[in-house]
Design a protein around this motif. Structure first.
Motif, PDB file in Angstrom:
ATOM      1  N   TRP A  93       0.812  -1.210   0.000  1.00  0.00           N
ATOM      2  CA  TRP A  93       0.000   0.000   0.000  1.00  0.00           C
ATOM      3  C   TRP A  93       0.850   1.268   0.000  1.00  0.00           C
ATOM      4  O   TRP A  93       0.294   2.380  -0.003  1.00  0.00           O
ATOM      5  N   LEU A  94       2.164   1.142   0.006  1.00  0.00           N
ATOM      6  CA  LEU A  94       3.019   2.338   0.016  1.00  0.00           C
ATOM      7  C   LEU A  94       2.755   3.263  -1.176  1.00  0.00           C
ATOM      8  O   LEU A  94       2.598   4.476  -0.992  1.00  0.00           O
ATOM      9  N   PRO A  95       2.692   2.758  -2.423  1.00  0.00           N
ATOM     10  CA  PRO A  95       2.395   3.661  -3.549  1.00  0.00           C
ATOM     11  C   PRO A  95       1.044   4.347  -3.407  1.00  0.00           C
ATOM     12  O   PRO A  95       0.894   5.520  -3.770  1.00  0.00           O
ATOM     13  N   HIS A  96       0.049   3.627  -2.868  1.00  0.00           N
ATOM     14  CA  HIS A  96      -1.278   4.223  -2.671  1.00  0.00           C
ATOM     15  C   HIS A  96      -1.220   5.328  -1.618  1.00  0.00           C
ATOM     16  O   HIS A  96      -1.899   6.356  -1.750  1.00  0.00           O
ATOM     17  N   THR A  97      -0.399   5.122  -0.587  1.00  0.00           N
ATOM     18  CA  THR A  97      -0.267   6.137   0.458  1.00  0.00           C
ATOM     19  C   THR A  97       0.391   7.393  -0.100  1.00  0.00           C
ATOM     20  O   THR A  97      -0.045   8.520   0.182  1.00  0.00           O
ATOM     21  N   VAL A  98       1.434   7.208  -0.902  1.00  0.00           N
ATOM     22  CA  VAL A  98       2.100   8.346  -1.542  1.00  0.00           C
ATOM     23  C   VAL A  98       1.103   9.105  -2.418  1.00  0.00           C
ATOM     24  O   VAL A  98       1.013  10.337  -2.363  1.00  0.00           O
ATOM     25  N   SER A  99       0.340   8.378  -3.230  1.00  0.00           N
ATOM     26  CA  SER A  99      -0.632   9.008  -4.128  1.00  0.00           C
ATOM     27  C   SER A  99      -1.711   9.750  -3.340  1.00  0.00           C
ATOM     28  O   SER A  99      -2.151  10.844  -3.733  1.00  0.00           O
ATOM     29  N   ALA A 100      -2.148   9.167  -2.211  1.00  0.00           N
ATOM     30  CA  ALA A 100      -3.186   9.803  -1.399  1.00  0.00           C
ATOM     31  C   ALA A 100      -2.692  11.130  -0.832  1.00  0.00           C
ATOM     32  O   ALA A 100      -3.425  12.130  -0.807  1.00  0.00           O
ATOM     33  N   ILE A 101      -1.441  11.165  -0.369  1.00  0.00           N
ATOM     34  CA  ILE A 101      -0.899  12.405   0.188  1.00  0.00           C
ATOM     35  C   ILE A 101      -0.710  13.450  -0.913  1.00  0.00           C
ATOM     36  O   ILE A 101      -1.038  14.630  -0.725  1.00  0.00           O
ATOM     37  N   ILE A 102      -0.209  13.025  -2.064  1.00  0.00           N
ATOM     38  CA  ILE A 102      -0.043  13.966  -3.182  1.00  0.00           C
ATOM     39  C   ILE A 102      -1.398  14.541  -3.595  1.00  0.00           C
ATOM     40  O   ILE A 102      -1.523  15.746  -3.864  1.00  0.00           O
ATOM     41  N   GLY A 103      -2.427  13.688  -3.633  1.00  0.00           N
ATOM     42  CA  GLY A 103      -3.764  14.168  -3.956  1.00  0.00           C
ATOM     43  C   GLY A 103      -4.279  15.144  -2.918  1.00  0.00           C
ATOM     44  O   GLY A 103      -4.909  16.151  -3.252  1.00  0.00           O
ATOM     45  N   ASP A 104      -4.012  14.869  -1.655  1.00  0.00           N
ATOM     46  CA  ASP A 104      -4.451  15.765  -0.592  1.00  0.00           C
ATOM     47  C   ASP A 104      -3.749  17.119  -0.695  1.00  0.00           C
ATOM     48  O   ASP A 104      -4.353  18.155  -0.404  1.00  0.00           O
ATOM     49  N   LEU A 105      -2.488  17.101  -1.121  1.00  0.00           N
ATOM     50  CA  LEU A 105      -1.745  18.353  -1.251  1.00  0.00           C
ATOM     51  C   LEU A 105      -2.319  19.252  -2.355  1.00  0.00           C
ATOM     52  O   LEU A 105      -2.065  20.455  -2.364  1.00  0.00           O
ATOM     53  N   ARG A 106      -3.080  18.672  -3.254  1.00  0.00           N
ATOM     54  CA  ARG A 106      -3.674  19.439  -4.344  1.00  0.00           C
ATOM     55  C   ARG A 106      -4.995  20.074  -3.940  1.00  0.00           C
ATOM     56  O   ARG A 106      -5.551  20.854  -4.707  1.00  0.00           O
ATOM     57  N   THR A 107      -5.516  19.738  -2.771  1.00  0.00           N
ATOM     58  CA  THR A 107      -6.791  20.323  -2.352  1.00  0.00           C
ATOM     59  C   THR A 107      -6.618  21.777  -1.988  1.00  0.00           C
ATOM     60  O   THR A 107      -5.523  22.248  -1.677  1.00  0.00           O
ATOM     61  N   ASP A 108      -7.719  22.506  -1.957  1.00  0.00           N
ATOM     62  CA  ASP A 108      -7.673  23.939  -1.682  1.00  0.00           C
ATOM     63  C   ASP A 108      -7.113  24.225  -0.295  1.00  0.00           C
ATOM     64  O   ASP A 108      -6.413  25.225  -0.082  1.00  0.00           O
ATOM     65  N   ALA A 109      -7.424  23.345   0.672  1.00  0.00           N
ATOM     66  CA  ALA A 109      -7.028  23.605   2.057  1.00  0.00           C
ATOM     67  C   ALA A 109      -5.512  23.567   2.223  1.00  0.00           C
ATOM     68  O   ALA A 109      -4.970  24.162   3.149  1.00  0.00           O
ATOM     69  N   VAL A 110      -4.810  22.855   1.323  1.00  0.00           N
ATOM     70  CA  VAL A 110      -3.365  22.691   1.459  1.00  0.00           C
ATOM     71  C   VAL A 110      -2.606  23.492   0.427  1.00  0.00           C
ATOM     72  O   VAL A 110      -1.482  23.918   0.648  1.00  0.00           O
ATOM     73  N   SER A 111      -3.204  23.724  -0.730  1.00  0.00           N
ATOM     74  CA  SER A 111      -2.483  24.300  -1.863  1.00  0.00           C
ATOM     75  C   SER A 111      -2.278  25.813  -1.757  1.00  0.00           C
ATOM     76  O   SER A 111      -1.663  26.414  -2.614  1.00  0.00           O
ATOM     77  N   GLN A 112      -2.792  26.423  -0.714  1.00  0.00           N
ATOM     78  CA  GLN A 112      -2.665  27.878  -0.592  1.00  0.00           C
ATOM     79  C   GLN A 112      -1.233  28.278  -0.300  1.00  0.00           C
ATOM     80  O   GLN A 112      -0.496  27.553   0.341  1.00  0.00           O
TER      81      GLN A 112
END
Length: 350
Positions: free
Chosen positions: A331-350
Motif C-alpha cells: 500500500w506504500l504507492p497508494h499512500t504516496v498518491s493519497a498524500i499527493i492528492g491531498d496536497l492538491r486540495t484547496d485547504a493545502v495548496s494555498q
C-alpha cells in the motif's frame, strides 16, 4: 585544521574527519562556524569541564547500535546533566556500554560540543558508530533546543513543489514512507528531526540531510537499487541510506522549503483496506505537535512558554492531518498518491 559541515541551516566545524558522520553534509564555507565540535578534546580541558557542579540527571535512550547487553549482561545506559558556570549553562550527555564510555559536553548557547570517548578492546568501531549516532541524533537535538530552534520528531519531504512533514513514533514507518516518496522523485529534506522556522508570512523547513535509516525488510519491499545507496550497518538491523546519488530521488535542497502540511502517521492497521486522511482542528493539531516535540531537556519556564507559542503558530498556520493506512508495504504507492492528492486540495495548496 578542521572540516566544515552544514546541517539545519547551521555551519559546523569539526576538528577531525570521521567517516561515521554520514548524516552531516560536507561544506566548503570557510566563514565563522555557528557550532564547533571537538572530537579530540584535550584532557586538561575535559577535566576542567568535569569539575563543574553537575545536577538534574535524567535517563534517555541509548543509540540503536547499543540495543543489546554486553558480555556481563549489562544494558547500555545514557543520561544527561546540566551545570551552571560563569560563562552560562552547560549540558553533559553520557553513555556507558560495558567498559566503553562516551561523554558530550554542550557549551553555553549551543556554540560548542566537546567529545570524549573510550572504547574497550575490539569494540572501537562499534563505539565510534555510537558516538557518531549520538552526536548527529540526541546530542544535536539538545543543541538545537538550547539554541531556541524548533524541531519535531519526524521526516521532511519535498515533492511537486510542496513540502511536508511526516510525524510518528519510532516504528511508525516514517522512513519507509519517505523512501517510497523518494522512489517517486521526491527530495528528502530531513530524517528524524524536522526543523521549522518562520520566514516572514510563511513557515519553512530547514534542510537536514538527504539520508534515511531503513531496515532490510523495507529495502526489500521497496526493491531499492543497491547500486544507488551507501549504507552504514548497525546492530539494530537498520542501515543509513544516503540518497544524494540516487537516480530516482531529486537532488538535495540547499535553501529553506515552504512547509505546506503535516501528516501524523497512526499505527498501521491490518484490517484496513484503504488510506484515510483526516483533517485536524488547530487545537487538536497542537496537541499532536506537543507529542512529537523534543521533551528531553528540562528547560526554564520562559523557554518552554516560547516553544509552546512557536508550536501554536505552526498549528494555526499549517494544515495538520491524521493518516491511517493498511499494514502492508504493497500500500506504500497508494499512500504516496493519497498524500499527493491531498496536497492538491484547496485547504493545502494555498
Amino acid at each position: 585544521m578542521g572540516y566544515a559541515y552544514s546541517i539545519h541551516g547551521l555551519r559546523v566545524h569539526v576538528d577531525s574527519l570521521w567517516p561515521e558522520l554520514t548524516a552531516w553534509k560536507r561544506h566548503s564555507d570557510s566563514g565563522e562556524p555557528d557550532v564547533r565540535v571537538r572530537l579530540k578534546t584535550q584532557l586538561r580541558q575535559l577535566n576542567a569541564l568535569s569539575r563543574l557542579s553537575w545536577r538534574h540527571r535524567a535517563e534517555f535512550d541509548a543509540p540503536r547500535e547499543f540495543d543489546s547487553v554486553d558480555e556481563h549482561g549489562m544494558k547500555p545506559r545514557a543520561y544527561i546533566e546540566c551545570a551552571e558556570a560563569e560563562a552560562g549553562e552547560y549540558f553533559r550527555a553520557s553513555f556507558t556500554y560495558g567498559r566503553s564510555t562516551g561523554i558530550f559536553i554542550i557549551g553555553p548557547g549551543g556554540a560548542d560540543i566537546w567529545v570524549s570517548w573510550e572504547a574497550a578492546g575490539e569494540r572501537e568501531s562499534l563505539v565510534r558508530r555510537g558516538i557518531a549516532t549520538l552526536l548527529q541524533g540526541c546530542v544535536w537535538g539538545i543543541l538545537l533546543r538550547i539554541r531556541g530552534i524548533v524541531w519535531l520528531h519526524g521526516n521532511a519531504i519535498s515533492i511537486g513543489g510542496k513540502s511536508i512533514i511526516l510525524l510518528g513514533h519510532s516504528g511508525a514507518g516514517k522512513s519507509t514512507l519517505s523512501a517510497a516518496f523518494a522512489m517517486s522523485n521526491a527530495t528528502i529534506l530531513a530524517d528524524d528531526k524536522a526543523v521549522i522556522v518562520r520566514n516572514g508570512a510563511e513557515l519553512a523547513i530547514k534542510p537536514g540531510g538527504s539520508h534515511l535509516r531503513l531496515c532490510p525488510d523495507s529495502l526489500a519491499a521497496l526493491q531499492w537499487p543497491t547500486d544507488s545507496l551507501a549504507c552504514e550497518g548497525s546492530k539494530s538491523g537498520k542501515r543509513r541510506v544516503t540518497l544524494a546519488d540516487s537516480h530516482r530521488a531529486e537532488p538535495p535542497k540547499e535553501n529553506d522549503a515552504q512547509l505546506n502540511a503535516i501528516y501524523i502517521l497512526e499505527p498501521r492497521e491490518q484490517a484496513l483496506r484503504s488510506v484515510e486522511i483526516e483533517p485536524l482542528a488547530p487545537v487538536v493539531g497542537l496537541w499532536e505537535l506537543l507529542n512529537y516535540h523534543c521533551g528531553l531537556l528540562a528547560a526554564p519556564i520562559d523557554h518552554i512558554a516560547r516553544e509552546y507559542m512557536q508550536l501554536s503558530d505552526i498549528a494555526g498556520t499549517v494544515p495538520i492531518r491524521r493518516l491511517r493506512r493498511p499494514d502492508d508495504t504493497r500500500w506504500l504507492p497508494h499512500t504516496v498518491s493519497a498524500i499527493i492528492g491531498d496536497l492538491r486540495t484547496d485547504a493545502v495548496s494555498q
